[in-house]
Design a protein around this motif. Structure first.
Motif: not given
Length: 550
Positions: A96, A195, A321
């Protein structure tokens, strides 16, 4: 012919004979970590694209440029596999943005020290490279030109379809956070690259905001008689579910007891229905029409530090994120910032205790998880004090109650000093009876529920004794996008310009119109929104943000 060369040729011929097996093994290895971390549809897309890539590159393998292309592709696929496999094997997680940021931020020394952790994976990674290389080599010999040609056409159609789909979504502002290149890569066996692109973009954005460094030539600080300021940035709290605002259940007994020592906003309205947009606008000079780097750089965290306050950001939410990129950029302007991996917001209290030990005037920001979905996970079992038999309704209300307990614990630490506490939620939630979990973020065609939030400023007894404060209820609608101006007055900061958007200034006039933004960057007049999610849907006029907005 030497023995070694003869052995190599024999080995090579055997590999060529099992080209289907090699293809299956190569694709299976690439999908290995995907099976454990992603939905089936994700794995299926990766598998299809992987097969088409290997078949297509086999069409040019026999040429020297083709061998170079094969090497580059095989190396890229191997790196993707290595990254995804190591994340799954070591951390039991998909790759991630957090991992991507760590990779981009690492240096030679850190990489060297970390090598030992991943060294045992090298045989598997090397196996993948060898198998994939021989897969292409064997396919180049064993499949017909017709099959190779069809594979190239199918690959172009496959990638073209998803590229066009992603482009259309991007134009429609359905996925404003994701760069187009990252969205396309997600559909390929080079998906970890998506990512890395996002992490690079977020790092660059944070750097821009930090470097913008707005200048305030007439900056002054006035004595407020308050030493400790604490800002609690709440999460997904609906005003209508709070006892403080008349809710039938005792969800906020602590906050209800605060009313006599607080300035309570009865109609606070968040500027956006999603954290990533709402919190930056609340803390900075940005608004729905002007969501720009220079406006985000002009934020209360930054200006408080320039005014001589010690600033600290303590967060239970992530530091990267989709939901946090702009927020992290603002938080990074504080003297100290820390993101604590925790399940419950009360785990932030030890860090708060340490921050309060700092001498002099200070502003401490606590960014909590509050009652964010899934609400059942936001409090320990011992805090499940409300039980009506409606599981998800109880979960949400217990999460609100646990936030109330947390606020009480913060206030208890401030009680015996000249202190003040500002609490607000980033946005509200809509109540959708068709969902098992009932509550959700506002999306397209939002209702007022998505923006209705609690807000109050509480003062300790010492703070109330040393100066007169404005207390009571603010009855008129208040956009929390104006909290930047409000907090400047609250902190006693004067930039040398009129601050008439602050309720605490004499020149303040209530706004006649309040504008809000949904997750797709559509701007609405709040007064024109339907009352709640169950109200009939109507065509509500909207406009897009200015072209210079992020």
């Amino acid at each position: 012919m030497s023995f070694a060369k003869s052995l190599a040729l024999t080995f090579d011929k055997k590999f060529r004979g099992y080209f289907i097996v090699l293809l299956i093994v190569s694709v299976f290895l690439q999908l290995w970590p995907v099976f454990f971390t992603q939905p089936v549809r994700f794995a299926l897309r990766i598998a299809i694209c992987n097969v088409l890539l290997l078949l297509s590159v086999s069409a040019v393998y026999r040429y020297v440029p083709g061998k170079i292309i094969t090497f580059i592709l095989t190396l890229a696929l191997t790196l993707n596999f290595a990254v995804a496999f190591s994340c799954w094997d070591i951390y039991q997680s998909e790759f991630n943005t957090v991992f991507a940021m760590s990779i981009l931020a690492t240096n030679a020394s850190e990489a060297k020290s970390m090598f030992g952790l991943y060294a045992y994976l090298l045989p598997v990674v090397a196996l993948y490279f060898v198998v994939t290389w021989y897969t292409v080599k064997s396919l180049s010999v064993n499949i017909t030109p017709r099959v190779k040609f069809i594979s190239v056409i199918l690959l172009v159609l496959f990638m073209g379809w998803f590229a066009v789909t992603c482009f259309i979504k991007k134009k429609q502002d359905l996925e404003v956070y994701y760069p187009l290149s990252s969205r396309i890569l997600v559909y390929t066996p080079l998906y970890t690259g998506a990512e890395l692109i996002i992490a690079h973009r977020d790092n660059a954005l944070a750097e821009q905001i930090i470097k913008a460094d707005p200048h305030y030539p007439a900056l002054q600080i006035h004595d407020t008689g308050i030493e400790n300021y604490v800002v609690i940035v709440g999460e997904s709290a609906r005003r209508s579910n709070m006892q403080l605002y008349g809710f039938a259940q005792q969800t906020t007994p602590v906050e209800a007891s605060f009313a006599r020592n607080a300035l309570v906003f009865s109609q606070a309205i968040a500027p956006a229905s999603a954290t990533v947009l709402a919190v930056p606008m609340i803390l900075s000079n940005a608004d729905p029409d002007h969501f720009t780097v220079d406006r985000l750089a002009d934020n209360v965290v930054n200006i408080a530090a320039k005014s001589g306050y010690y600033t600290e950001w303590i967060s239970a939410q992530g530091n990267s994120g989709k939901s946090n990129n702009y927020i992290v950029a603002i938080a990074s302007t504080s003297a100290k910032h820390q993101w604590i991996q925790t399940r419950y917001d009360t785990d932030l209290l030890p860090a708060l205790d340490e921050a309060l030990k700092k001498p002099g005037r200070k502003v401490i920001f606590l960014h909590i998880n509050g009652s964010h979905e899934v609400a059942c996970d936001r409090y320990p079992e011992s805090a499940a004090v409300l039980n009506t038999g409606d599981k998800y309704e109880d979960c949400y209300n217990n999460a609100i109650h646990f936030t109330d307990f947390f606020i009480g614990e913060v206030a208890r630490r401030l009680q015996d000093s000249a202190s003040s506490l500002l609490y607000f939620s980033d946005h509200g939630l809509e109540k959708n009876p068709e969902l098992a979990s009932l509550y959700m973020h506002g999306s397209r065609n939002p209702s007022k529920e998505a923006y209705n939030v609690p807000q109050f400023i509480w003062y300790s007894p010492q703070a109330l004794e040393n100066q007169k404060r404005r207390l009571g209820w603010v009855s008129e609608p208040w956009s929390t996008a104006n909290n930047y101006s409000l907090m400047l007055s609250w902190l006693g900061i004067d930039t040398g310009t009129e601050n008439c958007l602050s309720l605490l200034e004499h020149c303040y006039q209530p706004q006649s119109q309040i504008f809000v933004m949904d997750g797709g960057r559509h701007i609405f007049n709040y007064s024109q929104l339907r009352k709640n999610f169950s109200s009939p849907e109507t065509a509500i006029p909207w406009r897009k943000a200015k072209s210079d907005s992020l």
